[in-house]
Design an enzyme around this catalytic site. Sequence first.
Site, short mmCIF file in Angstrom:
data_model
loop_
_atom_site.label_atom_id
_atom_site.label_comp_id
_atom_site.label_asym_id
_atom_site.label_seq_id
_atom_site.Cartn_x
_atom_site.Cartn_y
_atom_site.Cartn_z
N ASN A 9 0.87 -1.17 0.00
CA ASN A 9 0.00 0.00 0.00
C ASN A 9 0.91 1.23 0.00
OD1 ASN A 9 -1.78 2.05 0.51
ND2 ASN A 9 -2.28 1.41 2.60
N TRP A 10 1.06 1.82 -1.17
CA TRP A 10 2.02 2.93 -1.30
C TRP A 10 1.52 4.23 -0.68
CZ3 TRP A 10 4.51 2.90 -6.87
CH2 TRP A 10 5.11 1.66 -7.11
N LYS A 11 0.24 4.30 -0.39
CA LYS A 11 -0.36 5.53 0.15
C LYS A 11 -0.03 6.71 -0.77
CE LYS A 11 -0.13 3.38 4.64
NZ LYS A 11 -0.05 3.48 6.08
N HIS A 95 -9.52 1.45 4.49
CA HIS A 95 -8.28 1.57 5.25
C HIS A 95 -8.51 2.53 6.42
CE1 HIS A 95 -4.20 2.72 6.28
NE2 HIS A 95 -3.82 1.58 5.73
N GLU A 97 -6.85 4.88 7.55
CA GLU A 97 -6.61 6.30 7.24
C GLU A 97 -7.80 6.91 6.51
OE1 GLU A 97 -2.84 5.65 5.35
OE2 GLU A 97 -1.97 5.14 7.29
N GLU A 167 -5.78 -4.77 10.44
CA GLU A 167 -4.74 -3.77 10.67
C GLU A 167 -5.02 -3.00 11.95
OE1 GLU A 167 -2.63 -2.60 6.78
OE2 GLU A 167 -4.36 -1.32 7.00
N GLY A 173 2.33 2.32 10.75
CA GLY A 173 3.30 3.40 10.62
C GLY A 173 4.00 3.77 11.92
N SER A 213 3.13 -2.14 10.33
CA SER A 213 4.57 -2.26 10.55
C SER A 213 5.13 -3.65 10.19
CB SER A 213 4.94 -1.88 11.98
OG SER A 213 4.57 -0.53 12.22
N GLY A 234 2.77 -1.07 4.29
CA GLY A 234 2.85 0.35 3.95
C GLY A 234 4.29 0.77 3.74
N GLY A 235 4.89 1.34 4.77
CA GLY A 235 6.24 1.91 4.68
C GLY A 235 7.26 1.00 4.00
P1 PGA Z 1 2.69 0.33 7.65
O1 PGA Z 1 1.26 0.56 7.00
O2 PGA Z 1 3.24 -0.95 7.09
O3 PGA Z 1 3.52 1.51 7.26
O4 PGA Z 1 2.49 0.24 9.14
C1 PGA Z 1 0.38 -0.49 6.78
C2 PGA Z 1 -0.89 0.01 6.17
O5 PGA Z 1 -1.31 1.12 6.50
O6 PGA Z 1 -1.52 -0.67 5.35
#
Ligand code: PGA
Length: 251
Positions: A9-11, A95, A97, A167, A173, A213, A234-235
């Site tokens: 997930n590149w956001k 998600h 966010e 999640e 994050g 994470s 994500g990251g």
């Molecule tokens: P993260 O994000 O790996 O940076 O914690 C995961 C996500 O939001 O899908």
Amino acid sequence: MRKPLIAGNWKMHNNLAETIELLNGLKRELLDFDGVDILACPTYTVLSDAKDILLDSNIKLGAQDLYWEEKGAFTGEISAAMIKDVGCEFVIIGHSERRKYFQETNDSVNKKLNAALTQELTPIVCVGETLAEREEDKTTEVIKDQLAQGLKDVTAENILKLVIAYEPVWAIGTGKTATPQQAQQIHKFIRDWLKDTYDFDTAEQVRILYGGSVKPSNIKDLMKEPDVDGGLVGGASLEVVSFSEIVKGSI
Ligand code: PGA
């Protein structure tokens, strides 16, 4: 058996030049790597180029959101058909966010996943509790509501066409991963909910990803848990080395 899925997930990261570099790097690193489904979910603006780069590769393409209406006066929104048209097979829905910053609710999640299914896109439906909810011992209650309302009226046939991502919001994050045992406990809770709502065989076929994470150093232990079928990353999906190591570490 359930095939593992590692989704990036590149956001809101990566312009076109960065997208080209990252995807070409992943293609090189993960060439001929099978046994796990690999997915990249870049931003809308680079999806079309990403599709061309990933043509004939083992990396699939997904979007990070959609709007449920088919078309019309919805300035700024993007429909399921448009996402399909640009070459996506998957779409992330609900998600945390989106829920936190864009007022998404379980009801909008339900409408969005139905729109995705109509276009034969695979929705990755996200659920998870906040830190406050966990501390108040409300984790399973929150997840149950997200499932019951988000997946409301989804048939057994359709439940097989989607992926669920657990999640925990406090792990996204933050570098704070849920322990494999914490992840497994909730994954099992989700699978048991699927068994109760549908049936045993159906529940056994649905993939449940862990997100929050995920890193090269923790993917192996997470994947050892019986109900963890992959990761939503994500990251660590923004770099060739870390994402490739996660993919390779997942089997
Ligand atoms: P993260 O994000 O790996 O940076 O914690 C995961 C996500 O939001 O899908």
